[in-house]
Every structure is written in structure tokens, then in C-alpha cells.
Enzyme design. Structure first.
Site: not given
Length: 363
Positions: A79, A127, A150, A158
Site C-alpha cells: 500500500g 498489499g 510490516e 495485514d
């Protein structure tokens, strides 16, 4: 002024479009088009992909959907973390809006009524894993470097990582989530995050083969077209350590994992322990708890719901902003985590990430 048909003008216009959507024969194509930013996802791109899926699903001439990344470096590096950093600092709703729509899109991939092919070529992180791992046909190459890094920026894996990293037996998923290790094609296949290996030099001809399928082609037809281009991958690099990983990461507390690595003392264990010591202690604890909840979860949506709820605490945490500063802004690669040690992370600090969202993703 140049005409709209001028090649230079056309190329410049295409460069400004973040998502290129087109139909080539029987193939609906989604091309992530931010190569200078390693195709990092923006909110506009998430919405573009959602609309493209709607259109391709309704188009009787489209037999399959393909997602690829423009440029030579990879599918997608994740992301747009700078947008999340800036939005969080400014107190805007941009980060929450992005996560809400991105996570809903992640769930949507698995419900697509047509084959969804992902070229996981080059860098596929965060992402980027989210737009590919839920595909029906996931293709890796010799250039694949897949990771969920992350914990190194004060965040947690995520886009449903607490689901897709916990569907296999053993602890390879736990290892990948906590360390952020880059997985090769062989590792991604061993972990169940990809389906087949195709050399990068054959991707162009594979696209032609998929585009040449009849409009009424089935998933089996797509599989056959891909199979004609597959080869055996190079041996996995991390998976051979699976017995050690399964033993050393089979704990529900990060401290126990670190202690097991220290007791083991092998070169692999020492290297792994050194990697963990560079990560945010708070992120490590939150990540492991999410993974253990994910292992017991009954659906991807339940895992995404847990992860979305946890993002609220991310925006309030010191470590996220410090991690992004060190990795993206100042690039000194020297984050000062707070708390600095696992033993200093309190139960209350971890619990803050597990309060249900007041506005759930899937009410």
C-alpha cells in the site's frame, strides 16, 4: 498543440493513469501502473480494480482476469505507506478509508466468478500479496520476492495475512510474518501462496495464450494454458528449514520463540534471532496474537475484521510513525522502537490492538 493520436501524448497520458484496464481477446487485464513507486496501491487503484472486476464479471466475452505490474521490478510493493503516514499524522480519514476499501477488495477476489490469474513476478509485498494471493491461478517466477515485512515498520502483516499465513500446517507462516523474510518462488509454492512456476521470459507468450481462449473457457481451460508454460522451480531456500521452524516457532509468546532460538544456537537460529531483534517488539507481539486468532478463525472475513480493528491502534502508535520515518522518509534504517524490548511491552499496549471496530467491514 499535439493531436490526441500523437504517440508521445498517448504515452504520457497512460503514464498518469494508475491502473490500466483493458480487454485483450478473452482476457480482462488489470495492469498496476505506478512503476516508479513499485506499483504501490493507492485508494484510486483499489477503486479501479473493484470497478474492473465488476465489469469483467459481467462481460460475457471475458473468460479470465489477469493482474500484472508495469515496469521491470515487480507486481506491487504494498500500500501507499507514505499516504497512510501523512494521513495519520494529519488526523484525516484517508488511512481508514484506504484500509476499509482495500480489505473489502481482498475478500472480493475470493468471490470472483471467473478465473483470476496473478503474475507474482518480481517484488510482491504487503498489499501486493493481497491483490494476488486470493487468485485461482497464482504464478511465480525466478524473480519472485514475496514478503510481508510490516513488523519492520511498526505495523503488522495485514490484507488477510492472519488467514493465508495460517492455513498450512506448521509454522512457516509464523516465521514469514514475524521476520518479514523474502520468499523465493519455491518458498511461496511450499507455503501454499502460489500454484505454479513460469519463467519470466514466458509470461508474454502465456498472456497471448490466455487471450486466445474462447469466451466460454473454463477454469480448467485456463489451467491447461498455464500448464503448457510451467517448469519446475529452483529449490526452496527457507522451506528446507521447516522442521526447525516448526519446532522453534511453536509458541504463543514471542519471548518463548526468542528463548527457543537462543537455546538452539544453530547458525539458522542465531540469524533468525538477530532479525527479530531489529523488529518492533510491539508489532511482533500483535502479529503473533493475530496469527493465533487467525488459525482458529472460520473465514477470511473474520481475519480481515480483526486486522481492520487493529489499524485504529496503529494510527495512535509511536512505532508505526517511527518505522516509516526510518524506512521511507529519513531512510536511516535505524528505528527507535518504544518500548525498545519485548519485556517492556505491556498487556494493555497489546490489548489496544484488539478492541472491536465500531464500524466493522462486514456488518
Amino acid at each position: 498543440m499535439p493531436s490526441t493520436s500523437d504517440p508521445a501524448t498517448t504515452a504520457a497520458a497512460a503514464a498518469e493513469i494508475q491502473t490500466l484496464v483493458e480487454r485483450t481477446g478473452a482476457l480482462g487485464r488489470i495492469r498496476l501502473n505506478r512503476p516508479k513507486a513499485l506499483n504501490s496501491l493507492t485508494l484510486a487503484m483499489v477503486r479501479d480494480i473493484e470497478r474492473a472486476l465488476d465489469d469483467f464479471e459481467d462481460d460475457t466475452q471475458v473468460a479470465a482476469v489477469l493482474v500484472t505490474g508495469e515496469g521491470e521490478r515487480g507486481l506491487c510493493a504494498g500500500g501507499d505507506i507514505r499516504m497512510i503516514y501523512d494521513g495519520g499524522r494529519a488526523g484525516t480519514d484517508a488511512p481508514v478509508t484506504f484500509w476499509r476499501e482495500e480489505y473489502r477488495l481482498n475478500a472480493r477476489f475470493g468471490r470472483l466468478q471467473k478465473p483470476y490469474v496473478a503474475f507474482m513476478d518480481g517484488i510482491v509485498m504487503g498489499g501486493g500479496v493481497g491483490v494476488s494471493v486470493y487468485g485461482s491461478h497464482r504464478i511465480v517466477t525466478e524473480r519472485t520476492r514475496l514478503a510481508m515485512p510490516e513488523t519492520g515498520i511498526g505495523f503488522f502483516p495485514d490484507v488477510g495475512a492472519s488467514w493465508f499465513l495460517t492455513r498450512q500446517g506448521g509454522e512457516l507462516g509464523t516465521y514469514a510474518a514475524l521476520t518479514g523474510a523474502q520468499l523465493s518462488a519455491g518458498d511461496a509454492l511450499a507455503l501454499g501462496l502460489a500454484d505454479v512456476f513460469v519463467p519470466s521470459g514466458r509470461l508474454a507468450t502465456l498472456i497471448e495464450a490466455l487471450a486466445a481462449l474462447p469466451a466460454g473457457a473454463t477454469g480448467a481451460d485456463v489451467s491447461a494454458a498455464i500448464a503448457a508454460h510451467t517448469e519446475a522451480p529452483e529449490p526452496a531456500t527457507i522451506a528446507p528449514h521447516r522442521p526447525d521452524i516448526d519446532r522453534l516457532f511453536a509458541f504463543d509468546a514471542v519471548e518463548e520463540i526468542v528463548e527457543a532460538l537462543e537455546r538452539d544456537g544453530s547458525p539458522f537460529a542465531e540469524q533468525t534471532r538477530a532479525v527479530l531483534q531489529t523488529k518492533s517488539p510491539l508489532s511482533l507481539k500483535v502479529t503473533l496474537r493475530l496469527l493465533r486468532l487467525g488459525r482458529a478463525a472460520s473465514s477470511l472475513e473474520a481475519c480481515l475484521e480483526n486486522e481492520f480493528a487493529a489499524t485504529a491502534a496503529v494510527l495512535r502508535s509511536h512505532d508505526f510513525y517511527e518505522g516509516v520515518r526510518a524506512a521511507v522518509i529519513d531512510k536511516d534504517r535505524n528505528p527507535q522502537w518504544r518500548p525498545a524490548r519485548l519485556a517492556e511491552v505491556t498487556d494493555d499496549e497489546v490489548a489496544a490492538f484488539f478492541r472491536p471496530s465500531s464500524e466493522p467491514l462486514f456488518p
